[in-house]
Design a protein around this motif. Structure first.
Motif, mmCIF file in Angstrom:
data_model
loop_
_atom_site.group_PDB
_atom_site.id
_atom_site.type_symbol
_atom_site.label_atom_id
_atom_site.label_comp_id
_atom_site.label_asym_id
_atom_site.label_seq_id
_atom_site.Cartn_x
_atom_site.Cartn_y
_atom_site.Cartn_z
ATOM 1 N N ARG A 175 8.691 -26.914 -4.054
ATOM 2 C CA ARG A 175 8.819 -26.554 -5.465
ATOM 3 C C ARG A 175 10.278 -26.323 -5.837
ATOM 4 O O ARG A 175 11.124 -26.063 -4.988
ATOM 5 C CB ARG A 175 8.015 -25.295 -5.781
ATOM 6 C CG ARG A 175 8.478 -24.039 -5.052
ATOM 7 C CD ARG A 175 7.524 -22.881 -5.324
ATOM 8 N NE ARG A 175 7.987 -21.621 -4.747
ATOM 9 C CZ ARG A 175 7.715 -21.223 -3.517
ATOM 10 N NH1 ARG A 175 6.996 -22.004 -2.708
ATOM 11 N NH2 ARG A 175 8.160 -20.054 -3.072
ATOM 12 N N GLU A 217 12.567 -23.835 -8.320
ATOM 13 C CA GLU A 217 12.457 -22.532 -8.957
ATOM 14 C C GLU A 217 13.633 -22.298 -9.905
ATOM 15 O O GLU A 217 14.789 -22.589 -9.554
ATOM 16 C CB GLU A 217 12.442 -21.409 -7.920
ATOM 17 C CG GLU A 217 11.247 -21.454 -6.995
ATOM 18 C CD GLU A 217 11.299 -20.377 -5.922
ATOM 19 O OE1 GLU A 217 10.309 -20.238 -5.180
ATOM 20 O OE2 GLU A 217 12.353 -19.688 -5.815
ATOM 21 N N PRO A 241 8.611 -20.778 -10.104
ATOM 22 C CA PRO A 241 8.410 -22.233 -9.997
ATOM 23 C C PRO A 241 8.333 -22.884 -11.373
ATOM 24 O O PRO A 241 7.653 -22.376 -12.269
ATOM 25 C CB PRO A 241 7.069 -22.341 -9.259
ATOM 26 C CG PRO A 241 6.939 -21.061 -8.504
ATOM 27 C CD PRO A 241 7.579 -20.016 -9.377
ATOM 28 N N ARG A 251 7.233 -25.497 -14.224
ATOM 29 C CA ARG A 251 6.021 -26.239 -14.558
ATOM 30 C C ARG A 251 6.443 -27.564 -15.188
ATOM 31 O O ARG A 251 7.322 -27.594 -16.041
ATOM 32 C CB ARG A 251 5.145 -25.452 -15.533
ATOM 33 C CG ARG A 251 4.754 -24.084 -15.039
ATOM 34 C CD ARG A 251 3.747 -23.422 -15.988
ATOM 35 N NE ARG A 251 4.122 -23.551 -17.385
ATOM 36 C CZ ARG A 251 4.972 -22.740 -18.015
ATOM 37 N NH1 ARG A 251 5.543 -21.754 -17.356
ATOM 38 N NH2 ARG A 251 5.254 -22.910 -19.300
#
Length: 277
Positions: free
Chosen positions: A60, A62, A67, A69
């Motif tokens: 992911r 950040e 995190p 979207r």
């Protein structure tokens, strides 16, 4: 503070080999980071992952520890904080005039007209192209188009500015002007990430380096990382002229207290050595 981070990220293009695997990188606030590596190592892919243009297959990205979207709202939040300038400005510029192009991002933020005008004027002044505001984009030189693309990014006032090979295609004067602009942005608190093949530029400009080689990423202070000849060879990068000059000086008992990062610093050192001899 770490505004932007990737954790154990992986990515492969459709029907292609794995480009990045289990890669992690933290980008501290207010620092200048040079991303280096051979063609095909995944530098541009990593930049597009950092800025939301690609969705990681694993791991992911950040923003401030959260995190990101990959929906409309999440990407809008990311692009308020992080802006990417691609290598070819013609992939980024699409409006009729310079001012229109630079205003596109701020307008999409829903800012008042007066605020948009202020941001456009500020960004054009920062890049030294205020006189081009009404110029049609298609009449600009390559270097001018690069500066317009960067102006469009900084008009968003990002926390992190990400640039893919920003000096490619610029003459020496254009490179110096760009580095002056980046120095001013950093002094104002902007974090800057630059992908480059130029080890001498990285040493001169960056605080930290991240070197992609063989699917692995090594990070550290730029002066220390670019002194690792085995790492440079693995990444198909040559040694910096500064490290080479330092080695020659050391072999003659003339090693300076600090590594000279620019020709001017080396010339000053040579002058000092001459006076003391």
């Amino acid at each position: 503070m770490i505004p932007l981070r990737v954790r154990e990220i992986g990515y492969a293009y459709e029907d292609g080999p794995v480009v990045l695997s289990d890669l992690s990188l933290a980008i501290p606030a207010g620092r200048a980071l040079a991303l280096l590596g051979p063609n095909g190592s995944g530098k541009t892919t990593l930049l597009r992952l950092l800025t939301g243009g690609l969705v990681p297959a694993a791991g992911r990205v950040e923003l401030h520890g959260v995190p990101i979207r990959h929906d409309r709202k999440g990407l809008a939040e990311l692009r308020r904080a992080v802006q990417l300038v691609v290598q070819d400005p013609d992939d980024q510029l699409f409006s009729a005039s310079v001012a229109q192009d630079v205003s596109f991002g701020p307008l999409n933020l829903g800012l008042a007209a007066a605020e948009v005008r202020s941001r456009v004027a500020e960004a054009l002044a920062a890049l030294g192209i205020s006189g081009l505001a009404e110029r049609p984009v298609h009449l600009l030189s390559f270097g001018q188009r690069k500066r317009v693309a960067i102006a469009g990014a900084i008009a968003m006032r990002p926390e992190v500015l990400v640039l893919d090979e920003p000096t490619a295609g610029l003459d020496p004067a254009g490179q110096e002007a760009l580095l002056d602009t980046l120095a001013a942005l950093r002094a104002a608190g902007t974090t800057v990430v630059m992908a480059t093949h130029d080890v001498d530029l990285a040493l001169r400009w960056a605080d930290d380096a991240a070197v992609l080689a063989g699917g692995r990423l090594r990070t550290g202070p730029v002066e220390e990382l670019l002194a690792d000849t085995a790492l440079l060879a693995a990444a198909s990068l040559r040694p910096t002229w500064a490290h080479a000059a330092f080695a020659v000086l050391a072999a003659h008992g003339l090693a300076p207290a600090g590594l000279p990062r620019t020709p001017a610093e080396l010339a000053a050192l040579a002058d000092l050595t001459h006076r003391s001899s």
